[in-house]
Design a protein around this motif. Sequence first.
Motif, PDB file in Angstrom:
ATOM      1  N   LEU A 199       0.812  -1.218   0.000  1.00 48.72           N
ATOM      2  CA  LEU A 199       0.000   0.000   0.000  1.00 48.72           C
ATOM      3  C   LEU A 199       0.844   1.266   0.000  1.00 48.72           C
ATOM      4  CD1 LEU A 199      -2.833  -1.080   2.465  1.00 48.72           C
ATOM      5  CD2 LEU A 199      -2.796  -1.179  -0.030  1.00 48.72           C
ATOM      6  N   ASP A 200       2.022   1.236   0.649  1.00 51.39           N
ATOM      7  CA  ASP A 200       2.881   2.437   0.663  1.00 51.39           C
ATOM      8  C   ASP A 200       3.339   2.771  -0.752  1.00 51.39           C
ATOM      9  OD1 ASP A 200       2.641   2.738   3.381  1.00 51.39           O
ATOM     10  OD2 ASP A 200       4.434   1.580   3.841  1.00 51.39           O
ATOM     11  N   SER A 201       3.760   1.739  -1.474  1.00 47.36           N
ATOM     12  CA  SER A 201       4.166   1.957  -2.871  1.00 47.36           C
ATOM     13  C   SER A 201       2.978   2.392  -3.719  1.00 47.36           C
ATOM     14  CB  SER A 201       4.782   0.681  -3.457  1.00 47.36           C
ATOM     15  OG  SER A 201       5.973   0.333  -2.773  1.00 47.36           O
ATOM     16  N   ALA A 202       1.821   1.813  -3.438  1.00 45.14           N
ATOM     17  CA  ALA A 202       0.620   2.202  -4.170  1.00 45.14           C
ATOM     18  C   ALA A 202       0.300   3.663  -3.911  1.00 45.14           C
ATOM     19  CB  ALA A 202      -0.556   1.316  -3.751  1.00 45.14           C
ATOM     20  N   LEU A 203       0.438   4.124  -2.636  1.00 47.35           N
ATOM     21  CA  LEU A 203       0.161   5.517  -2.295  1.00 47.35           C
ATOM     22  C   LEU A 203       1.164   6.449  -2.965  1.00 47.35           C
ATOM     23  CD1 LEU A 203      -1.646   7.403  -0.679  1.00 47.35           C
ATOM     24  CD2 LEU A 203      -0.079   7.117   1.275  1.00 47.35           C
ATOM     25  N   TYR A 204       2.416   6.009  -3.069  1.00 45.34           N
ATOM     26  CA  TYR A 204       3.455   6.818  -3.712  1.00 45.34           C
ATOM     27  C   TYR A 204       3.063   7.123  -5.162  1.00 45.34           C
ATOM     28  CZ  TYR A 204       7.841   7.876  -6.099  1.00 45.34           C
ATOM     29  OH  TYR A 204       8.819   8.450  -6.886  1.00 45.34           O
ATOM     30  N   TYR A 205       2.654   6.076  -5.897  1.00 46.82           N
ATOM     31  CA  TYR A 205       2.303   6.292  -7.303  1.00 46.82           C
ATOM     32  C   TYR A 205       0.943   6.961  -7.458  1.00 46.82           C
ATOM     33  CZ  TYR A 205       6.422   3.830  -8.944  1.00 46.82           C
ATOM     34  OH  TYR A 205       7.720   3.485  -9.207  1.00 46.82           O
ATOM     35  N   LEU A 206       0.085   6.809  -6.444  1.00 47.22           N
ATOM     36  CA  LEU A 206      -1.180   7.545  -6.491  1.00 47.22           C
ATOM     37  C   LEU A 206      -0.949   9.040  -6.396  1.00 47.22           C
ATOM     38  CD1 LEU A 206      -3.619   5.326  -4.390  1.00 47.22           C
ATOM     39  CD2 LEU A 206      -4.068   6.237  -6.671  1.00 47.22           C
ATOM     40  N   LYS A 207       0.005   9.437  -5.557  1.00 49.45           N
ATOM     41  CA  LYS A 207       0.325  10.864  -5.429  1.00 49.45           C
ATOM     42  C   LYS A 207       0.900  11.416  -6.734  1.00 49.45           C
ATOM     43  CE  LYS A 207      -1.017  11.847  -1.278  1.00 49.45           C
ATOM     44  NZ  LYS A 207      -2.071  12.873  -1.059  1.00 49.45           N
ATOM     45  N   ARG A 208       1.753  10.628  -7.377  1.00 49.46           N
ATOM     46  CA  ARG A 208       2.303  11.051  -8.660  1.00 49.46           C
ATOM     47  C   ARG A 208       1.197  11.071  -9.727  1.00 49.46           C
ATOM     48  NH1 ARG A 208       8.323   8.949  -9.730  1.00 49.46           N
ATOM     49  NH2 ARG A 208       8.228  10.905 -10.883  1.00 49.46           N
ATOM     50  N   PHE A 209       0.285  10.115  -9.588  1.00 43.46           N
ATOM     51  CA  PHE A 209      -0.885  10.063 -10.479  1.00 43.46           C
ATOM     52  C   PHE A 209      -1.726  11.316 -10.309  1.00 43.46           C
ATOM     53  CE2 PHE A 209      -4.978   7.392 -11.454  1.00 43.46           C
ATOM     54  CZ  PHE A 209      -5.119   8.046 -12.657  1.00 43.46           C
ATOM     55  N   GLU A 210      -1.923  11.732  -9.052  1.00 41.42           N
ATOM     56  CA  GLU A 210      -2.735  12.922  -8.761  1.00 41.42           C
ATOM     57  C   GLU A 210      -2.102  14.180  -9.344  1.00 41.42           C
ATOM     58  OE1 GLU A 210      -4.917  15.029  -4.912  1.00 41.42           O
ATOM     59  OE2 GLU A 210      -3.137  13.789  -4.619  1.00 41.42           O
ATOM     60  N   GLN A 211      -0.792  14.232  -9.312  1.00 45.01           N
ATOM     61  CA  GLN A 211      -0.083  15.422  -9.810  1.00 45.01           C
ATOM     62  C   GLN A 211      -0.181  15.555 -11.336  1.00 45.01           C
ATOM     63  OE1 GLN A 211       3.915  14.857  -8.376  1.00 45.01           O
ATOM     64  NE2 GLN A 211       3.356  15.198  -6.217  1.00 45.01           N
ATOM     65  N   THR A 212      -0.331  14.441 -12.015  1.00 44.63           N
ATOM     66  CA  THR A 212      -0.336  14.470 -13.487  1.00 44.63           C
ATOM     67  C   THR A 212      -1.716  14.263 -14.094  1.00 44.63           C
ATOM     68  OG1 THR A 212       0.244  12.117 -13.448  1.00 44.63           O
ATOM     69  CG2 THR A 212       2.059  13.689 -13.673  1.00 44.63           C
ATOM     70  N   ALA A 213      -2.712  13.953 -13.277  1.00 45.76           N
ATOM     71  CA  ALA A 213      -4.070  13.722 -13.794  1.00 45.76           C
ATOM     72  C   ALA A 213      -4.702  15.045 -14.184  1.00 45.76           C
ATOM     73  CB  ALA A 213      -4.913  13.004 -12.747  1.00 45.76           C
ATOM     74  N   ASN A 214      -4.718  15.321 -15.493  1.00 51.38           N
ATOM     75  CA  ASN A 214      -5.181  16.620 -15.988  1.00 51.38           C
ATOM     76  C   ASN A 214      -6.548  16.554 -16.676  1.00 51.38           C
ATOM     77  OD1 ASN A 214      -4.342  15.132 -18.129  1.00 51.38           O
ATOM     78  ND2 ASN A 214      -3.032  16.693 -19.060  1.00 51.38           N
TER      79      ASN A 214
END
Length: 501
Positions: A199-214
């Motif tokens: 889940l920690d790794s999943a949260l890491y990429y979710l945050k990066r996903f949030e930053q690029t989700a346009n």
Amino acid sequence: MQTAFAVQQTHPEATADTLMSMRYRQGLAATRAGLYNDALRYWLDYLEIAGDFPDKTKTDDLLTAYLAVGSVHFTFEDYESAVTFFRKGNDVATKAGREDSRIRFLNNLVGAYTELGDVVRADSCNEAMNVLARKIDAKGYEHNYLFNKGYIAREKKDYPNALRYMRLSLAEMQKERSHDSPVYAYSEMYAIFESMGQLDSALYYLKRFEQTANKPYLQLDCYKGLMRVYTKLGNNDESLRYQNLYFHVSDSVLNSRDFMQTRNSWLFNERQQTQQHIAGLEENVFRWRLGIILISIVLVLIVAFVVVLLVQKRKLNAMNADLFERNRELIDLHDRLTDEWRRRKSVVNADADECEVVKGNDDKGNATAKGIPDTEADDDKMSDLLARIIEFMETSEKYLDPEFSLSQLAKEVDSNTKYVSQVINERTGQTFRVFINKYRITVAMKRIMDYDAWGHLTIKSIGESVGFKSAANFIAAFKKVTGITPSVYMNMSRQEQSRQD
């Protein structure tokens, strides 16, 4: 939004070109604004007009419409409909030879098939896309190919390979200096780690996903993932915050009820068109079957007619052959009788000379001999005249002259036209012309059969050689005497000669 039909009713001056152009611009604007339901309606209306006026449709615009409609269905997770429109777009691109557009449709088909769990078709489309991209040397598609490999691997639950391909895809993007966003790779990598329980790794990429989700649909996917992961981590506050964000974006952008209404309306229209098409096909099939039945009947009648014709022709040939044989036998019989008549005539003439001497002596010694009755004397005279006529006909060919007449015959037999005509009529039952023509036809038959001497002449020439001025008269007389035409008689004669040779 007014449909194409409604626009044409309210604006009858509007042309198909105008309507398509208007719907195309409206579809583009709604798509860029993220108004997916409006965009869907505009694009579907455009496709409806394009279907009615294919000759006025621009290929590039049609490809854009299919890609946009498929993407909207994909966004609303209607993957089966997405496949339908992506495949239609791919077909158009294939027919138009637009291989760059085919690559885009194949790439989207990979995603739709993967979401449907059809990894076989997904992998087939991905490999086809890769081959096509290499063929036309398309740039920037290698990272898509690797991404799709990871996408498919995740669906197969092959998480290690799924992560490997996603990392390779990101590395390839950097290598290509692609303008594409890594957002899709981030969205897949968080899902892979979540499925693995990291889940920690999943949260890491979710945050990066949030930053690029346009885009709104990407944001919704991201918020839904954050809400789910924070719930699993026990962070209810963050989970609630992202839940509120999800519903806010969902209510403002993705109206599922509106989408379903638009989709169902389109499906209803498609079903109606399909039913009309099927009805038209059934009517055509009925017409084809009716046509086949009629053609079959005509063919049967033709075959029957041909069979009857062949049977009749065979019978006619047999009859002609029989008539030919009989006429040939009659000629032979005529020749034999003529020879016999000449032989007997010579004997009779000799006996007659001897009797004449005896009769002269008797007349001198018996002056009281009884006289011959007049009727008997007349009968003898007629028989004698007929004999002279037949002798002339058998020994002379003067009657072959077209100008030969009754008076000439009377002169040749030392009689007059009245007695000659009377003898021919009473003793043969024929008129002078029929009597003469029978002799002429007999000569014609002999000449037709004598190929060596007369084979170079035509039917008309042979007719003229025996006294007929026209071919029509010769043919009519020949058929009346023999029962067949001169041409049939000639063919039979040639066949007979060929068999003998």
